[in-house]
Every structure is written in structure tokens, then in C-alpha cells.
Design an enzyme around this catalytic site. Structure first.
Site, PDB file in Angstrom:
ATOM      1  N   ASP A 173       0.829  -1.212   0.000  1.00  0.00           N
ATOM      2  CA  ASP A 173       0.000   0.000   0.000  1.00  0.00           C
ATOM      3  C   ASP A 173       0.861   1.260   0.000  1.00  0.00           C
ATOM      4  O   ASP A 173       2.058   1.219   0.299  1.00  0.00           O
ATOM      5  CB  ASP A 173      -0.915  -0.038   1.235  1.00  0.00           C
ATOM      6  CG  ASP A 173      -2.218   0.695   1.008  1.00  0.00           C
ATOM      7  OD1 ASP A 173      -2.298   1.493   0.048  1.00  0.00           O
ATOM      8  OD2 ASP A 173      -3.163   0.487   1.786  1.00  0.00           O
ATOM      9  N   ASP A 210     -10.652   2.264  -3.265  1.00  0.00           N
ATOM     10  CA  ASP A 210     -11.174   2.037  -1.912  1.00  0.00           C
ATOM     11  C   ASP A 210     -12.697   2.085  -1.906  1.00  0.00           C
ATOM     12  O   ASP A 210     -13.328   1.756  -0.912  1.00  0.00           O
ATOM     13  CB  ASP A 210     -10.648   3.110  -0.949  1.00  0.00           C
ATOM     14  CG  ASP A 210      -9.312   2.709  -0.353  1.00  0.00           C
ATOM     15  OD1 ASP A 210      -8.901   1.545  -0.544  1.00  0.00           O
ATOM     16  OD2 ASP A 210      -8.678   3.568   0.291  1.00  0.00           O
TER      17      ASP A 210
END
Ligand code: GLA
Length: 729
Positions: free
Chosen positions: A478, A548
Site C-alpha cells: 500500500d 477504496d
């Protein structure tokens, strides 16, 4: 042969299956671009070149009749100070402060196979899949030499490009701007499609006319960004999914980039794409070289669908070395939206057990397992397992999950550090930060200076330590903030302008080392969702978390935009909870599953909270996905109804196997209308002469594609339909 050279005329022709690209050394030894488009065989097209006089634009002083102005000529690699007054490919500040480089043809080389870049990822090829043309240009005054590389992939209708600059002079020079690709089209009226966005809404499709204004877009976020994707398309005014001319361009790069598109004064069009030039400078000492990232381009005369297929095919086969390009990808359950930071070992095992029940192959432990990480204010950088929180060692936790018959995966955000961390307390100088100023924060974190070898070594050691301590078979890599505070304590004052690119080179070095050391680990990229969805990351990581935003209806647009360049095998896509945690929308499980199946399928919710009936449904979806994964990863993708077309009450797409024997059709209704007209969905890509069994009826391919499939009427909240069917032998 894909590359042919007429030595006398100094004419270079690149041929792919359906396209031709031609250039020629012209008057004064400049390299002119002549043509890129539908295939034309055995033709010197240099009659197309502009040969009129120049008016109010500079022309070479030897020229009679004021011809040969580089501003009016279509060029392969226009440079600063040479007489081209448009957006140039190369801008150099020489040692004496002058801004000029005038590149003249020196020689060429045709090489079997594909060229390679030394420090940057690039497409690869088996020997017979590609040929390379290298054209060398040189500026005799400064000693700047530029090698232009063309990788010709005939079967994909793809050409890759890169430029390598060497300083053969006696003094250092400074690159102010270097682009990987310039394309001058001599004529035509075009639109531009680009993919813009923001967090939670990545890669929105926008089609705008090309104008005489320079349209500039790119990223200053330090990553390729959600703001703009490096992939964009130039297309004819009438071009649509199935018809017309279109050119696609993309960059194998994960940092700041810049693209421009403009119409010239005489109806030409110019495209440029390459490194972002905002704050960029790069000092090249005598004898040193600099290579640009690789750009990729493709042309289709059959509309956008074919253009996408060209990109999908080459990305699936010739970009990422991971073994997961060829073997089945696991269906995963990720605990992020199930628990956020609020979990312990017991809770994780409960979710893992339920995950196993619905057929998942892999359990992924997301953020919060290390250091003192109980919220997003702290501990990034402290990559030590919090055994207290897990209730056992990582090895034991993984063992328990392996014993259930599932693989185990782990989240990392290696590029970041919190001020509240042991790492920052010991090494504040490892973070990017301007001297004497407080660093800008996003999500309470700073960015580590990946241009520093010792920072990369620390991260490498920490990750290796963890991966070697337990049976981890997946990493979610990430990166959750844009990069600012561009100052490295490791670089001299005159080299600070190199930092943005050095960061990306450092990232690639680290990723390269880790992916080579762990060939069996599946790496998935992520950057606050899809803020670094690009070909650079995809060369190390076969899949990237697309957004997301897990609401299936919002995802329709995100995945639609992403699909123009990137195949479904790259798009992380999960079933999440309803109401959705980002926008509160209620949707049926079937619709969430249908949308997630247009990607690398998984679940992002607390599986233990699904009712028995839902668990049973989820199990069936998992089974179904496993059946169709190969088809979705290797078949041809068709966008039938766009989510960006306001006239549509539904969105539909289709995947057809290359041999046209299998098809998956997915339809999601975004607006349920009472007494709606029936929809006759004209399918694509089937065999006209074959018969297909759809549900219990038999249709010919011709009927399905021309008359259409009559859809039933839909009711309820965001209903959907998935139809898998095969050709009847
Ligand atoms: C980012 C990612 C999410 C999740 C969180 C964890 O937002 O995009 O998927 O991993 O970080 O902090």
C-alpha cells in the site's frame, strides 16, 4: 520482418499486423515522422511531409525558399532551441547556460528481440515476438547523443518507445525535460479521451475535442495518481467502441508524468508523454547517460474495443514476470472493511473460518498487525509483529490459517513513516522533509526517502524478516498519500531536482529485489485504492486494488474507465458489505458479486456476519468465479453499455474466450423503471455461424449479435444478471 529500412532514402518503416509507422531522415538530417495508422504496405509516404514555405516561424539558415522549419515539420523527437516552437521532447540546459540541442541523424540498428532498460521496468518479449529499431541522433556541438528505441510487437499491434541520452561532450549538462514519446500526426480531426478522478472515484472517462490550446494533464502527486492516469486515447470524431481510428498511449512509470495534446497551426496534431517536468532536472556528467521510462502505443482502425484488446493482450503476456500471470489467482478475504484496526487473533480466526466456508483460498490481514498500530496515527515504519494483539506469533497465526486449508497474506505500507514511530524517532533524516520546515502530513504520515539505499535496505530487511518468519504467500503493497516535501538529505543542492525520479527508481529497486526473492508470493498494489494504477507497478505486481470505493454501482464507472487500458486480471475487486461503508448504498449480494467478478475476486467484509443463506450464496459465487476466472483473465472484453452514458438505465459488459466458445455476460441495472421498454442487447465477439445455449434457449451467434438478446424486466434495488454460456458443438 516488422522493421524495414531503405538505406538510400533513410526511410524507416515499422509494420505490425494491422498498422504502419514510418519515419525518414530529412533535409538537414533531422528525423521526421511521416505516418502512423492503418497498415499501408510497400509505400514511401514521405510525399505527405510539409514542403511549403515558412511564415513567421524559424527555418534553418542554409534553407532556400524558407522551407524546412521544424515548427511545421512532423518530427520524431523535437528539441529545445532547434526551431521547434511547440511542446518539445527534450529540453537541455548546457554547461554554458544555453538551452539548445539540435539532434541530427547518426546511424541505426535493427535488433532481434526487444530492447531492455537498465533501471526501469519495461515490456519484455520472447525473441520472435518483437524486433527493435534503434536510431541514434547526435548534437555535434554539445555531444548530446540520443538513442531512440522502438520495440515492435507485430502480433499485438503495439510499438513501445524509449529514449536514452548520453553525454559524449566534455562538460556536464542538465536535462530540464525528457519525454518518452512524441507523436506528430500530419492531418486529421481528433478527440481526446483521458481518465481523471480522485480518491474513491478513479479513472472517470472524459472525451473532449482536441483544440489549438495545448491540453496538458499529468500528475504532481509523486505517484501516477487518481487525478489522472497516464493512459489516454486520441480518436477520430466518429470513432466508437466498434468503429473508427484510435490511438492509445501509456507509460510504464509510477511517478509524476506529463502528457500534452494539441493541434498545430496547419492542422497537425502533437501528442507528448513522459516524465513530469515540474521541478524536474537531471544532471548528466560527461560519459553518463539517462534513460527515459518506456512509453507504449497502439493503433486500432476498428474502434476502442480493439484498442483495449491490444493493450490487454500485451499487458497480460509481456509485462509482469510473476508466476501469477499464468496460474490461477486465489479468491481472497480481506479483513479491512470487516474490522479496520479493531481486531485480535481470535476475531481474525473467526473471519478466516467463515472465509474458508465460502470457498476462499487466501486470508489477508490488512493494516494494524505491527508496532503499536491501533489507529492510523502511528507506527508506520515499525514493521515488527504485534504478537500481543495477535495473541500469538505470526508464524502460529499463519499455521492455524494454513491448517484450515487457506493461504495467508499480509498488508504493508513500506514507503511511509509516522512521526509517532520508533523508526522516525531514530531516523528523522530518512523522511522527505524540507529543512527547517514542518512536513506536510496526509493521514498523519510522512514519506520515506526511497532514493536512499540505506532506507531501502532497512525496508528490505524488515520485510524479509517477516516473510521468512511465517508462511506468507501474498503481500498488499500500500501507499496512502501523495508525495510532497521533495527534499532529500542525501542529495546535493544541485541534484534535488532529481529526487522525484530517484524516488521511483528506488521503489522499483526495492520491489525488484523483493519480487525476485519471493517468486511464489503474490504482490497486489494499492495506493489509497487506485492512485497508482499504472504499468510500472503492474510490471512487479500482477494486480492492483482498483479503488477504496467498494460500492458496486460506483465501481461500475471506476472499472469501466480502468478497462480501456488494463485487463480484468489486474483489477482488485471485492464484494463488500451492504449498506456500503463509503456511500451507504444498499445493493443485493448478487450485484456486488457480479461487479467484483469483473476483476480479481474477493471479499472485503465480515464474513461471519453473513446470514446462513448469504454464506451459501457467497459460496456459490466463489465457485462460479473459479469456473470463469480463466475466461475473464484470457478472454476479450467488450463494453456494451457505458455507465457514463446518461441515457442508459443499465450497464453491461461481456467477456468472450478467444476461440469464441465461451461467454460471460453481466448486466447491472442502475435505474429500475416501471413498464420499461425491453432491452435487446446486441452482443459482440461471438461466432456468427455457431449456436449458443443461453439459459434453456438456443440462439445463433448472428441472432445474439444482430437482433440481440432480449433481457427480462428487472425489479428491486440495483438488480443484475450474469449469464454464462457456451457454444454448442
Ligand atoms: C488504504 C487501502 C485500504 C486499506 C487501508 C489500511 O486506504 O486502500 O484498502 O488497506 O489503507 O490502512
Amino acid at each position: 520482418m516488422s522493421i524495414s529500412v531503405d538505406k538510400n532514402k533513410k526511410l524507416f518503416t515499422l509494420q505490425t499486423k494491422n498498422t504502419t509507422y514510418q519515419m525518414k531522415v530529412g533535409r538537414f538530417d533531422h528525423l521526421y515522422h511521416i505516418y502512423y495508422g492503418k497498415k499501408i504496405e510497400h509505400q514511401d509516404l514521405s510525399y505527405l511531409l510539409y514542403n511549403g514555405p515558412s511564415h513567421y516561424v524559424p527555418y534553418p539558415h542554409e534553407s532556400k525558399g524558407r522551407v524546412g522549419s521544424l515548427t511545421l515539420m512532423s518530427q520524431e523527437y523535437p528539441t529545445v532551441g532547434s526551431g521547434d516552437l511547440g511542446s518539445v521532447a527534450l529540453d537541455i540546459k548546457n554547461h554554458d547556460g544555453t538551452r539548445v540541442v539540435d539532434l541530427k541523424y547518426k546511424n541505426y540498428e535493427v535488433i532481434d528481440g526487444k530492447y531492455d532498460l537498465e533501471n526501469l521496468p519495461s515490456f519484455f518479449a520472447k525473441e520472435d515476438e518483437a524486433q527493435t529499431l534503434k536510431i541514434t541522433l547526435v548534437d555535434d556541438v554539445s555531444g548530446v547523443e540520443v538513442e531512440l528505441f522502438y520495440g515492435v510487437y507485430a502480433k499485438y499491434d503495439v510499438i513501445t518507445r524509449a529514449a536514452r541520452l548520453s553525454n559524449l561532450g566534455d562538460s556536464s549538462l542538465s536535462i530540464q525535460k525528457i519525454q518518452s514519446l512524441v507523436l506528430d500526426l500530419i492531418s486529421g480531426q481528433y478527440d481526446l479521451v483521458h481518465f481523471h478522478g480522485r480518491w474513491g472515484s478513479e479513472r472517470n472517462f472524459e472525451r473532449i475535442p482536441l483544440s489549438h490550446n495545448v491540453t496538458t494533464f499529468g500528475s504532481n502527486y509523486g505517484v501516477s495518481s487518481a487525478k489522472e492516469n497516464p493512459g489516454f486515447i486520441l480518436l477520430g470524431k466518429d470513432t466508437n467502441e466498434m468503429h473508427g481510428d484510435c490511438y492509445g498511449f501509456n507509460l510504464v512509470y509510477s511517478g509524476n508524468f506529463r502528457a500534452t495534446a494539441e493541434q498545430g497551426t496547419l492542422g497537425q496534431s502533437r501528442i507528448t508523454l513522459g516524465l513530469g517536468d515540474n521541478q524536474f532536472t537531471w544532471k548528466v556528467e560527461p560519459g553518463a547517460m539517462f534513460e527515459s521510462p518506456e512509453a507504449i502505443m497502439s493503433f486500432s482502425n476498428d474502434g476502442l474495443t480493439q484498442l483495449s484488446h491490444n493493450f490487454h493482450d500485451i499487458i497480460r503476456n509481456n509485462l509482469c514476470h510473476s508466476k501469477y500471470q499464468k496460474v490461477a489467482r486465489p479468491v481472497l478475504v480481506n479483513n479491512w472493511e470487516a474490522t479496520y484496526f479493531d481486531f485480535n487473533g481470535k476475531k481474525l480466526l473467526q473471519i478466516a473460518r467463515a472465509a474458508k466456508n465460502i470457498g476462499a483460498d487466501l486470508f489477508v490481514l490488512d493494516d494494524g498487525w505491527f508496532g503499536n498500530r491501533f489507529d492510523d496515527n502511528r507506527s508506520l515504519g515499525d514493521w515488527f509483529v504485534n504478537e500481543k494483539k495477535l495473541g500469538c506469533s505470526l508464524k502460529d497465526l499463519v499455521q492455524k490459517i494454513n491448517n484450515m486449508g487457506m493461504e495467508f497474506g499480509l498488508w504493508f505500507e513500506p514507503e511511509m513513516v509516522n512521526e509517532d514511530s520508533e523508526l522516525y524517532r531514530h531516523h528523522p533524516e530518512w523522511a522527505l522533509n524540507f529543512p527547517k520546515r514542518k512536513a506536510l502530513l496526509d493521514r498523519n504520515q510522512l514519506v520515506l526517502d526511497l532514493s536512499q539505499a540505506r532506507v531501502r535496505q532497512y525496508l528490505f530487511d524488515r520485510i524479509v524478516d517477516i516473510l521468512d518468519s511465517a508462511n506468507v504467500s501474498y503481500i498488499k503493497w500500500d501507499m496512502n498519500r501523495p508525495i510532497t516535501d521533495w527534499y532529500s538529505k542525501n542529495l546535493s543542492q544541485s541534484r534535488q531536482g532529481e529526487l522525484q525520479h530517484r524516488y521511483v527508481l528506488g521503489l522499483y529497486k526495492l520491489l525488484g529485489r523483493l519480487t525476485r526473492r519471493y517468486p511464489d508470493v503474490l504482490f497486489e498494489g494499492c495506493s489509497a485504492g487506485g492512485a497508482r494504477f499504472d504499468l510500472g507497478m503492474l510490471s512487479y505486481e500482477p494486480q492492483i486494488w482498483t479503488s477504496d470505493n467498494t460500492d458496486p454501482i460506483n465501481r461500475l464507472g471506476i472499472q469501466y474507465g480502468t478497462s480501456f487500458f488494463y485487463p480484468l486480471s489486474t483489477m482488485g475487486s471485492h464484494v463488500s458489505a451492504s449498506p456500503n461503508l463509503q456511500n451507504g448504498r444498499v445493493t443485493p449480494l448478487s450485484t456486488r458479486a457480479a461487479v467484483a467478478m469483473a476483476g480479481t475476486f474477493g471479499y472485503e467484509l465480515d464474513v461471519t456476519e453473513l446470514s446462513d443463506k448469504e454464506q451459501q450464496q457467497a459460496k456459490e459465487y466463489t465457485q462460479f468465479y473459479k469456473k470463469i476466472q480463466k475466461l475473464t483473465f484470457s478472454g476479450d472484453y467488450y463494453r456494451l453499455f457505458s455507465p457514463f452514458d446518461n441515457h442508459n438505465d443499465l450497464v453491461a459488459w461481456q467477456i468472450v474466450s478467444k476461440d469464441k466458445t465461451k461467454c460471460l455476460l453481466s448486466v447491472v441495472v442502475t435505474n429500475v423503471v416501471a413498464n420499461a421498454p425491453f432491452v435487446y442487447l446486441q452482443l459482440r465477439g461471438l461466432d456468427e455461424d455457431a449456436n449458443y445455449r443461453v439459459n434453456d434457449k438456443v440462439y445463433s451467434g448472428a441472432a445474439l449479435m444482430n437482433a440481440g438478446l432480449k433481457l427480462g424486466r428487472f425489479k428491486g434495488n440495483y438488480p443484475s444478471e450474469q449469464l454464462y454460456f457456451e457454444k454448442i458443438e
